[in-house]
Design a protein around this motif. Sequence first.
Motif, short mmCIF file in Angstrom:
data_model
loop_
_atom_site.label_atom_id
_atom_site.label_comp_id
_atom_site.label_asym_id
_atom_site.label_seq_id
_atom_site.Cartn_x
_atom_site.Cartn_y
_atom_site.Cartn_z
N MET A 16 0.73 -1.13 0.01
CA MET A 16 -0.03 -0.06 0.05
C MET A 16 1.07 1.12 -0.09
SD MET A 16 -3.00 1.00 2.78
CE MET A 16 -4.23 2.08 1.98
N ARG A 17 0.69 2.09 -0.76
CA ARG A 17 1.31 3.54 -0.90
C ARG A 17 0.67 4.47 -0.36
NH1 ARG A 17 2.66 5.81 -6.39
NH2 ARG A 17 2.20 7.84 -5.47
N LEU A 18 0.94 5.27 0.67
CA LEU A 18 0.28 6.26 1.42
C LEU A 18 1.24 7.62 1.25
CD1 LEU A 18 -0.70 4.42 4.60
CD2 LEU A 18 -2.15 5.02 2.54
N THR A 19 0.63 8.73 1.41
CA THR A 19 1.23 9.99 1.51
C THR A 19 0.52 10.75 2.36
OG1 THR A 19 2.02 10.11 -0.83
CG2 THR A 19 2.07 12.16 0.43
N PHE A 20 1.30 11.57 3.17
CA PHE A 20 0.69 12.21 4.53
C PHE A 20 1.23 13.89 4.04
CE2 PHE A 20 0.61 13.38 9.18
CZ PHE A 20 -0.73 13.72 8.93
N ILE A 21 0.34 14.56 3.65
CA ILE A 21 0.60 15.75 3.29
C ILE A 21 0.05 16.91 4.50
CG2 ILE A 21 0.08 18.08 1.96
CD1 ILE A 21 -0.43 16.12 -0.37
N GLN A 22 0.96 17.58 5.12
CA GLN A 22 0.90 18.62 6.22
C GLN A 22 1.02 20.02 5.88
OE1 GLN A 22 2.62 16.34 9.09
NE2 GLN A 22 5.03 16.87 8.29
N THR A 23 0.22 20.66 6.47
CA THR A 23 0.43 22.22 6.53
C THR A 23 1.33 22.84 7.68
OG1 THR A 23 -1.56 22.29 5.13
CG2 THR A 23 -0.74 24.43 5.79
N LYS B 169 -8.44 -1.43 -2.87
CA LYS B 169 -8.98 -0.71 -4.04
C LYS B 169 -8.21 0.59 -4.89
CE LYS B 169 -12.10 2.56 -1.80
NZ LYS B 169 -13.36 2.99 -1.92
N THR B 170 -7.26 0.82 -4.20
CA THR B 170 -6.55 1.99 -4.67
C THR B 170 -5.20 1.78 -4.40
OG1 THR B 170 -6.52 4.40 -4.32
CG2 THR B 170 -6.47 3.09 -2.29
N GLY B 171 -4.55 2.62 -5.38
CA GLY B 171 -3.07 2.28 -5.42
C GLY B 171 -2.22 3.23 -4.58
N HIS B 172 -2.85 4.43 -4.54
CA HIS B 172 -2.14 5.42 -3.63
C HIS B 172 -3.35 6.22 -2.93
CE1 HIS B 172 0.10 9.58 -3.62
NE2 HIS B 172 0.60 8.72 -2.68
N THR B 173 -2.89 6.35 -1.54
CA THR B 173 -3.97 7.11 -0.80
C THR B 173 -3.29 8.22 -0.24
OG1 THR B 173 -5.85 5.29 -0.56
CG2 THR B 173 -5.69 7.47 1.11
N VAL B 174 -3.81 9.65 -0.24
CA VAL B 174 -3.25 10.93 0.25
C VAL B 174 -4.11 11.25 1.46
CG1 VAL B 174 -2.16 13.15 -0.40
CG2 VAL B 174 -2.15 11.39 -2.08
N PHE B 175 -3.35 11.48 2.45
CA PHE B 175 -4.11 11.88 3.76
C PHE B 175 -3.64 13.33 3.89
CE2 PHE B 175 -4.30 7.29 4.94
CZ PHE B 175 -5.54 7.30 5.16
N ILE B 176 -4.24 14.30 4.34
CA ILE B 176 -4.16 15.73 4.22
C ILE B 176 -4.72 16.55 5.47
CG2 ILE B 176 -4.18 18.04 3.02
CD1 ILE B 176 -4.77 16.38 0.41
N THR B 177 -3.85 17.17 6.12
CA THR B 177 -4.00 17.97 7.23
C THR B 177 -3.86 19.20 6.69
OG1 THR B 177 -2.13 18.13 8.24
CG2 THR B 177 -3.45 16.47 9.14
N GLY B 178 -4.89 20.25 6.76
CA GLY B 178 -4.94 21.57 6.37
C GLY B 178 -4.33 22.56 7.34
N GLY B 179 -4.23 23.81 7.25
CA GLY B 179 -3.51 24.82 8.01
C GLY B 179 -4.50 25.46 9.15
#
Length: 156
Positions: free
Chosen positions: A1-8, A95-105
């Motif tokens: 599983m490929r994940l990205t965590f984007i944080q502000t 079901k998905t190749g890449h999931t991106v979790f994001i926290t906003g500002g």
Amino acid sequence: MRLTFIQTGKTRENYLLDGIDEYLKRIKRYASLECITIPDMKKSKKVSETVVKQQEGQQIMQRLKPADNVVLLDESGSMYTSVEFAKYISALQGKTGHTVFITGGAYGFSEEVYARADARLSLSAMTFSHQMVRLIFTEQLYRAFTIINGEPYHHS
């Protein structure tokens, strides 16, 4: 599983950084996880909350690909128990190749980011600092993987 965590914004407190780093190391046993930090924009007399959200939103959108499954960590999102969250993560694995979790500002997400989201996830009815959310989220993600794999970290 490929994940990205984007944080502000940066995590500034060492005790939080230590905890986040520990859970990130543990998660790597189960999934590929990339963490991306975008700079938070500052509100001022000349820069409104709306402009801040738009600027942060542009930086987020630049990092997303059309096939990404985008999950916003947002106070208006769905709330899960840890076991339910593990089931959610398990379903994503299939079901998905890449999931991106994001926290906003500090002011949340721009309308463009909300429109792009595939799901919203709330960690609690309470409000936490963005720095705390990172620790809580990484711990819960690690917990989910241990539940999925039948490991003893989570005690039901």
